[in-house]
Scaffold this motif. Structure first.
Motif, PDB file in Angstrom:
ATOM      1  N   VAL A 166     -22.328  38.940  65.758  1.00 21.41           N
ATOM      2  CA  VAL A 166     -23.671  38.632  65.247  1.00 21.41           C
ATOM      3  C   VAL A 166     -24.645  38.398  66.399  1.00 21.41           C
ATOM      4  O   VAL A 166     -25.642  39.100  66.528  1.00 21.41           O
ATOM      5  CB  VAL A 166     -23.623  37.407  64.299  1.00 21.41           C
ATOM      6  N   ASN A 167     -24.349  37.420  67.243  1.00 18.99           N
ATOM      7  CA  ASN A 167     -25.306  37.035  68.283  1.00 18.99           C
ATOM      8  C   ASN A 167     -25.423  38.049  69.412  1.00 18.99           C
ATOM      9  O   ASN A 167     -26.495  38.193  69.992  1.00 18.99           O
ATOM     10  CB  ASN A 167     -24.953  35.662  68.838  1.00 18.99           C
ATOM     11  N   LYS A 168     -24.328  38.753  69.740  1.00 16.43           N
ATOM     12  CA  LYS A 168     -24.397  39.713  70.835  1.00 16.43           C
ATOM     13  C   LYS A 168     -24.616  41.141  70.350  1.00 16.43           C
ATOM     14  O   LYS A 168     -25.528  41.815  70.822  1.00 16.43           O
ATOM     15  CB  LYS A 168     -23.129  39.630  71.695  1.00 16.43           C
ATOM     16  N   LEU A 169     -23.788  41.625  69.416  1.00 18.10           N
ATOM     17  CA  LEU A 169     -23.911  43.025  68.993  1.00 18.10           C
ATOM     18  C   LEU A 169     -24.994  43.255  67.946  1.00 18.10           C
ATOM     19  O   LEU A 169     -25.399  44.389  67.724  1.00 18.10           O
ATOM     20  CB  LEU A 169     -22.564  43.550  68.481  1.00 18.10           C
ATOM     21  N   GLY A 170     -25.448  42.213  67.268  1.00 19.64           N
ATOM     22  CA  GLY A 170     -26.583  42.359  66.356  1.00 19.64           C
ATOM     23  C   GLY A 170     -26.253  42.563  64.889  1.00 19.64           C
ATOM     24  O   GLY A 170     -27.136  42.885  64.103  1.00 19.64           O
ATOM     25  N   PHE A 171     -24.996  42.356  64.496  1.00 19.46           N
ATOM     26  CA  PHE A 171     -24.665  42.430  63.073  1.00 19.46           C
ATOM     27  C   PHE A 171     -25.292  41.249  62.357  1.00 19.46           C
ATOM     28  O   PHE A 171     -25.532  40.189  62.949  1.00 19.46           O
ATOM     29  CB  PHE A 171     -23.141  42.402  62.861  1.00 19.46           C
ATOM     30  N   GLU A 172     -25.555  41.405  61.064  1.00 23.42           N
ATOM     31  CA  GLU A 172     -26.123  40.344  60.245  1.00 23.42           C
ATOM     32  C   GLU A 172     -25.065  39.837  59.278  1.00 23.42           C
ATOM     33  O   GLU A 172     -24.383  40.634  58.615  1.00 23.42           O
ATOM     34  CB  GLU A 172     -27.320  40.878  59.456  1.00 23.42           C
ATOM     35  N   LEU A 173     -24.919  38.519  59.184  1.00 25.11           N
ATOM     36  CA  LEU A 173     -24.015  37.921  58.203  1.00 25.11           C
ATOM     37  C   LEU A 173     -24.674  38.036  56.836  1.00 25.11           C
ATOM     38  O   LEU A 173     -25.748  37.497  56.614  1.00 25.11           O
ATOM     39  CB  LEU A 173     -23.748  36.456  58.547  1.00 25.11           C
ATOM     40  N   THR A 174     -24.051  38.788  55.917  1.00 23.53           N
ATOM     41  CA  THR A 174     -24.656  39.009  54.605  1.00 23.53           C
ATOM     42  C   THR A 174     -23.967  38.253  53.475  1.00 23.53           C
ATOM     43  O   THR A 174     -24.598  37.970  52.465  1.00 23.53           O
ATOM     44  CB  THR A 174     -24.672  40.516  54.260  1.00 23.53           C
ATOM     45  N   ARG A 175     -22.685  37.951  53.635  1.00 21.81           N
ATOM     46  CA  ARG A 175     -21.954  37.188  52.618  1.00 21.81           C
ATOM     47  C   ARG A 175     -20.781  36.488  53.269  1.00 21.81           C
ATOM     48  O   ARG A 175     -20.236  36.961  54.252  1.00 21.81           O
ATOM     49  CB  ARG A 175     -21.392  38.105  51.523  1.00 21.81           C
TER      50      ARG A 175
END
Length: 125
Positions: free
Chosen positions: A23-32
């Motif tokens: 999330v913080n480095k690669l940029g994925f978003e936590l969605t659930r």
């Protein structure tokens, strides 16, 4: 029948390390996210563009065999337009990479790096 990849499931040992990386480095978003009492684990869904990762965290999973390679999923590869700025970006985040290689079969160049649990990941241009 098949249309596209739906999701990729990854088992991680530590949610905080996985969140920092994906999330913080690669940029994925936590969605659930959900705790699954029957399995005694947590499932978290991360999204980036059309890619969805299912991140499972549960105490006691065995270590992954990475070296030597074993049968099964070898690595996950993400497309980038230009490999050199992408590698510089990973390095700026404190993520080590292997040297850039030439893909003689598919064309382009690639580089490997690893997530906090040692899962091999690839950038490919």
């Amino acid at each position: 029948m098949l249309q596209k990849q739906h999701h990729i499931a990854i088992i991680c040992s530590d949610w905080e390390k996985a969140k920092e990386f994906y999330v913080n480095k690669l940029g994925f978003e936590l969605t659930r996210e959900a705790y699954r009492p029957a399995q005694n684990d947590y499932l978290r869904m991360l999204s980036l563009g059309e890619t969805t990762l299912e991140i499972f965290v549960k105490p006691g999973y065995p270590e992954r065999v990475t070296n030597p390679e074993a049968k099964g999923l070898r690595h996950l590869a993400f497309h980038v337009e230009d490999i050199e700025p992408a590698v510089a970006w990973l390095h700026s985040l404190g993520i080590e990479t292997e040297p850039i290689g030439e893909d003689r079969c598919n064309g382009g160049r690639y580089v490997f790096f690893r997530d906090p649990d040692g899962l091999p990941l690839e950038l490919h241009e």
